[in-house]
Write an enzyme that holds these catalytic residues in place. Structure first.
Site, mmCIF file in Angstrom:
data_model
loop_
_atom_site.group_PDB
_atom_site.id
_atom_site.type_symbol
_atom_site.label_atom_id
_atom_site.label_comp_id
_atom_site.label_asym_id
_atom_site.label_seq_id
_atom_site.Cartn_x
_atom_site.Cartn_y
_atom_site.Cartn_z
ATOM 1 N N PRO A 130 30.585 24.528 -2.899
ATOM 2 C CA PRO A 130 30.689 25.157 -1.579
ATOM 3 C C PRO A 130 29.351 25.163 -0.850
ATOM 4 O O PRO A 130 28.289 24.994 -1.477
ATOM 5 C CB PRO A 130 31.161 26.588 -1.903
ATOM 6 C CG PRO A 130 31.702 26.523 -3.292
ATOM 7 C CD PRO A 130 30.938 25.449 -3.986
ATOM 8 N N PRO A 131 29.368 25.366 0.457
ATOM 9 C CA PRO A 131 28.101 25.412 1.209
ATOM 10 C C PRO A 131 27.218 26.564 0.757
ATOM 11 O O PRO A 131 27.693 27.660 0.454
ATOM 12 C CB PRO A 131 28.565 25.607 2.662
ATOM 13 C CG PRO A 131 29.979 25.137 2.684
ATOM 14 C CD PRO A 131 30.541 25.437 1.334
ATOM 15 N N LYS B 5 22.793 22.951 -3.581
ATOM 16 C CA LYS B 5 22.823 21.517 -3.914
ATOM 17 C C LYS B 5 21.552 20.820 -3.418
ATOM 18 O O LYS B 5 20.902 20.086 -4.160
ATOM 19 C CB LYS B 5 24.057 20.868 -3.287
ATOM 20 C CG LYS B 5 25.375 21.461 -3.778
ATOM 21 C CD LYS B 5 26.569 20.748 -3.194
ATOM 22 C CE LYS B 5 26.684 20.953 -1.702
ATOM 23 N NZ LYS B 5 26.930 22.372 -1.344
ATOM 24 N N HIS C 218 45.362 53.316 10.547
ATOM 25 C CA HIS C 218 45.452 51.922 10.086
ATOM 26 C C HIS C 218 44.580 51.708 8.840
ATOM 27 O O HIS C 218 45.042 51.174 7.824
ATOM 28 C CB HIS C 218 45.001 50.990 11.219
ATOM 29 C CG HIS C 218 45.216 49.542 10.939
ATOM 30 N ND1 HIS C 218 46.146 48.784 11.601
ATOM 31 C CD2 HIS C 218 44.629 48.686 10.056
ATOM 32 C CE1 HIS C 218 46.128 47.549 11.149
ATOM 33 N NE2 HIS C 218 45.198 47.466 10.210
ATOM 34 N N GLU C 219 43.324 52.153 8.918
ATOM 35 C CA GLU C 219 42.420 51.987 7.777
ATOM 36 C C GLU C 219 42.849 52.865 6.601
ATOM 37 O O GLU C 219 42.717 52.465 5.440
ATOM 38 C CB GLU C 219 40.983 52.319 8.190
ATOM 39 C CG GLU C 219 40.423 51.447 9.294
ATOM 40 C CD GLU C 219 40.404 49.987 8.918
ATOM 41 O OE1 GLU C 219 40.349 49.672 7.710
ATOM 42 O OE2 GLU C 219 40.461 49.134 9.824
ATOM 43 N N ASP D 54 45.227 40.804 9.490
ATOM 44 C CA ASP D 54 46.100 41.088 8.349
ATOM 45 C C ASP D 54 47.244 40.083 8.291
ATOM 46 O O ASP D 54 47.557 39.529 7.235
ATOM 47 C CB ASP D 54 46.667 42.509 8.452
ATOM 48 C CG ASP D 54 45.582 43.562 8.469
ATOM 49 O OD1 ASP D 54 44.473 43.254 7.991
ATOM 50 O OD2 ASP D 54 45.834 44.673 8.949
#
Length: 661
Positions: free
Chosen positions: A229-230, A234, A451-452, A526
C-alpha cells in the site's frame, strides 16, 4: 559503449539556418553600376551627394542625396543589412567605372563650375584589403555558429530552458548515485519491515559478494519487485539500498519513460541499461513501474497505448534477452501489482516479489522510535500507547502524526510535545480540523447526538463490533460528529463479524428512526460503507447462501477494459436483491436493539449533549461492563478508527481497518 550512429539532425539544422540567413550575409553586396553620362546627368540634377574615388580599383562609389533615395522605386532599393556588422551600414548607391581619372576629374570640375548650386563633394578612399574583408566575414560566421551551438547543443541538450530535451530526448533520465553521491539513508533508518529488509539486504550482498553465490552454480536474481500500500516504505527501502550498496545505483520513475514522441520510451530503456551495463555491477530502481508495466490487452482504447507497450517490450527484452549476462539487478516499486503484465512478473525478470505490508503493533512502535528522535518529548509519552492508537497507519502516516503533534505543541506554546498533543494529532489527521465556532441549530445538534449515541450503543451491545473509545459531537473537518473505535487487527473476517459491523454502522440512522420517527441525510457515509461491504460479501467473498460460493472479483485488472458484467441479467437482479436484503436485515436488527435499550440510548445522548465528548468509561457507567471483554482480552485490540457522519451536505467516508474486508 553506446554507439547510436551518426546523428544527421545537427548538420541538417545548420544547413537550413545557412539557407535562411544566407541571403542577408552571403548575398551580393555590390552596388548597381552606372556610366559616366548618367552620373553627370544625375549630378547636374542635384541628385548626387558625394563621390568616393578609389584610384587602385579604378572605380568610384556614388552616394545619392536623401531626396533622390526617397524617389527610387522600392524594387531598386538595397537592403541595409544588420547595423553594427560592418557589412552594409555605409553602402554606396551606385558604382562608377571611369576610364581616365584625369579626364573624369576635369569633367567633374567643369560641371560644378557651370552649376554653382551643385553641392556634390569628392574624396579619395584608401584601397580595401581583400584579406581584411574575408577575416571580418569569417569572424561574423564564427560568432553566429558559436551562438547556435551554445543555445541548441549546450543549453537545450542539458535540459535547461523550454524544450530543453530536444537533443537528448531519447536518453535516460535516471539519476546516478555512486561513490561520489553519498546517500545518508541506511537500513538502520528503516524501522519494522524485517522481512522486506532481509530480502533487499540480500540483494546488496549479491552484488558485493557475487562469487559466494555463483561458485555453487547459482545465478544472481534479475529483479526484485516491492509491492504494498502507499506510504509503507517501498521507496525508503530503495533509498536504503542506495545508501548501503557500494555499487552504482540508477533511480528513476516509471513516468520518466513516457513521452509524446514515438519511440522515446524504448530508446530511454536502451540507454538506461547501456549505462548500467557500462558500470556493472549496478542496481536500477524504477519507482511506480505500473506507469509502463500495465498488462497488455487486445481491447485497449488509450491513445498512447502502443508507445507504452513498445516501452514495456523493450524493458522485457533488456531484463531477460540476448546478452543479459551482466550483473545488473532491477528493483521496482508499485502499489498496483495486480495490473502488471504477466511477462514482467515471470521468473527470470522479477524473480522476487517482496510484499511491504502495513506495520503491525511492534513495527509501529519501532517506527515511532525513529521519528521521535528529533522531537522534544514530554516524560509521560509512551511509545507503546502511541502504537496502539494508530492501527492501520502506514509509516508515512506515523511520520505525519509525529510532525503534526510537534506543530500542535508549538501552537499551544508547550515546552515539549505531550501525550495529549499526539492524541490531538491523531484526531486532526483522521477527522480533520476541529470547528469549535461552527453554528449548529439545537435541533440538529440533538439529532447528531442521538445519531452518534446509536453507533456507540450498537457497537457496545453486539459481539463482533469494534468496542468504543470516544464519541464527540464537536464538528471536525466535514463531519458534524465522530466516533472512535478500537478495531482488532485480524487477518480473516467471518460472516458474523461483517454483519455485526454493518449493524453498528447502521446504528446512527436506526437511532434517528427510533427517537424522531424520521431519518436525515447525515448517514451518507454509513450507507456507502455498508453498501460496499454488502457488495463485497455477495460478489467477492461468496458469503451469501443464495448466490453461493462464487466470486466475480478479477484480480488481474483486465475487467476494467470490459463493458459487460461477468454474470447474466438474472444473476444481477438476484445480487441486487441479496444486497438489499442483507442491509435491510441489519437495519431492522439495529432498530430492534435500540428500541429494547431506548432508555439507555436516551441517557447516553443527553450526556453527550451535555459534555460534547464522552469516553469508554461513560458507556460502562450506563451499560455496565461489556459482555465480550473477556474474549477481547485474548485478542490484539489496538487503536482508534473513526466513523464520521455529516448532516445535510453529505458525509465523509470513514477509513477502516485493512483487515476488515
Amino acid at each position: 559503449m553506446n554507439n547510436k550512429g551518426f546523428n544527421w539532425f545537427f548538420p541538417i539544422t545548420i544547413v537550413a539556418l545557412l539557407l535562411f540567413f544566407g541571403s542577408t550575409f552571403l548575398g551580393d553586396n555590390s552596388a548597381k553600376s552606372i556610366d559616366e553620362d548618367a552620373f553627370f546627368r544625375d549630378m547636374q540634377a542635384g541628385k548626387v551627394k558625394s563621390v568616393m574615388i578609389d584610384k587602385q580599383a579604378e572605380k568610384a562609389d556614388v552616394f545619392l542625396t536623401a531626396a533622390a533615395k526617397s524617389g527610387m522605386a522600392k524594387t531598386e532599393e538595397r537592403g541595409v543589412g544588420f547595423p553594427g556588422m560592418g557589412m552594409a551600414a555605409n553602402k554606396a548607391d551606385y558604382t562608377l567605372k571611369y576610364g581616365d581619372l584625369q579626364l573624369f576629374l576635369q569633367n567633374f570640375d567643369k560641371v560644378k563650375a557651370e552649376n554653382p548650386q551643385i553641392k556634390t563633394s569628392k574624396d579619395y578612399a584608401a584601397g580595401d584589403n581583400p584579406l581584411v574583408g574575408f577575416l571580418l566575414q569569417a569572424l561574423v560566421w564564427i560568432a553566429i555558429l558559436g551562438l547556435f551551438y551554445f543555445i541548441l547543443f549546450r543549453k537545450m541538450g542539458s535540459g535547461g530552458g523550454p524544450g530543453g530535451q530536444i537533443f537528448s530526448i531519447g536518453k535516460s533520465k535516471a539519476k546516478l548515485f555512486d561513490e561520489k553521491e553519498k546517500i545518508q539513508t541506511t537500513f538502520k533508518d528503516v524501522a519494522g519491515l524485517e522481512g522486506a529488509k532481509e530480502e533487499v539486504q540480500e540483494v546488496v550482498d549479491f552484488l558485493k559478494n557475487s562469487e559466494k553465490y555463483t561458485k555453487l552454480g547459482g545465478k544472481i536474481p534479475k529483479g526484485v519487485l516491492l509491492v504494498g500500500p502507499p506510504g509503507t516504505g517501498k521507496t525508503l527501502l530503495a533509498k536504503a539500498v542506495a545508501g548501503e550498496a557500494k555499487v552504482p545505483f540508477f533511480s528513476l520513475s516509471g513516468s520518466d519513460f513516457v513521452e509524446m514522441f514515438v519511440g522515446v520510451g524504448a530508446s530511454r530503456v536502451r540507454d538506461l541499461f547501456a549505462q548500467a551495463k557500462a558500470k556493472s555491477p549496478a542496481i536500477i530502481f524504477i519507482d511506480e513501474i505500473d506507469a509502463i508495466g500495465r498488462a497488455r490487452g487486445k481491447n485497449n482504447f488509450s491513445g498512447g497505448n502502443d508507445e507504452r507497450e513498445n516501452t514495456l517490450n523493450q524493458l522485457l527484452t533488456e531484463m531477460d534477452g540476448f546478452g543479459t549476462d551482466v550483473n545488473v539487478i532491477v528493483m521496482a516499486a508499485t502499489n498496483r501489482a495486480d495490473i502488471l503484465d504477466k511477462a514482467l512478473m515471470r521468473a527470470g525478470r522479477f524473480d522476487r516479489s517482496v510484499y511491504v505490508d502495513l506495520p503491525e503493533l511492534h513495527e509501529r512502535r519501532e517506527i515511532f522510535d525513529v521519528h521521535l528522535k528529533k522531537i522534544k518529548l514530554d516524560d509521560n509519552v509512551d511509545r507503546e500507547f502511541l502504537a496502539k492508537q494508530t492501527p492501520g497507519f502506514s509509516g508515512a502516516d506515523i511520520a505525519n502524526v509525529c510532525n503534526e503533534a510537534a506543530l500542535i505543541a508549538a501552537r499551544n506554546s508547550h515546552e515539549s510535545v505531550t501525550k495529549q498533543d499526539f492524541l490531538d494529532a491523531v484526531d486532526r489527521i483522521i477527522g480533520g480540523l476541529e470547528k469549535k465556532n461552527m453554528a449548529i441549530k439545537p435541533s440538529e445538534k440533538k439529532r447528531v447526538a442521538y445519531h452518534e449515541a446509536g453507533h456507540a450503543t450498537i457497537s457496545w451491545l453486539v459481539e463482533h463490533a469494534s468496542p468504543l473509545l470516544k464519541v464527540t459531537i464537536v464538528p471536525r473537518g466535514r463531519s458534524l460528529g465522530a466516533a472512535w473505535y478500537l478495531p482488532e487487527e485480524r487477518q480473516l473476517t467471518t460472516t458474523e463479524q461483517m454483519l455485526d459491523m454493518m449493524c453498528a454502522t447502521l446504528g446512527g440512522r436506526a437511532a434517528e428512526q427510533v427517537i424522531f420517527n424520521n431519518i436525515s441525510t447525515g448517514a451518507l457515509s454509513d450507507l456507502e460503507t455498508v453498501t460496499k461491504r454488502a457488495q463485497a460479501m455477495v460478489t467477492v467473498y461468496g458469503l451469501s447462501p443464495s448466490i453461493g460460493n462464487i466470486s466475480y472479483y478479477d484480480s488481474s485488472g483486465q475487467s476494467e477494459y470490459n463493458f459487460g458484467k461477468p454474470y447474466s441479467e438474472e444473476t444481477a437482479s438476484k445480487i441486487d436483491r441479496e444486497i438489499k436484503a442483507i442491509i435491510e436485515n441489519q437495519y431492522d436488527r439495529a432498530v430492534q436493539i435500540l428500541t429494547e435499550n431506548k432508555d439507555k440510548l436516551d441517557t447516553l445522548a443527553k450526556k453527550l449533549l451535555e459534555k460534547e465528548v464522552i469516553f469508554r468509561e461513560d458507556l460502562e457507567e450506563i451499560f455496565g461492563e461489556r459482555a465480550w471483554d473477556p474474549e477481547l482480552t485474548e485478542r490484539p485490540v489496538t487503536g482508534a478508527i473513526p466513523i464520521m457522519e455529516k448532516e445535510e451536505e453529505g458525509a465523509v467516508v470513514a477509513p477502516e481497518s485493512p483487515t476488515q474486508l
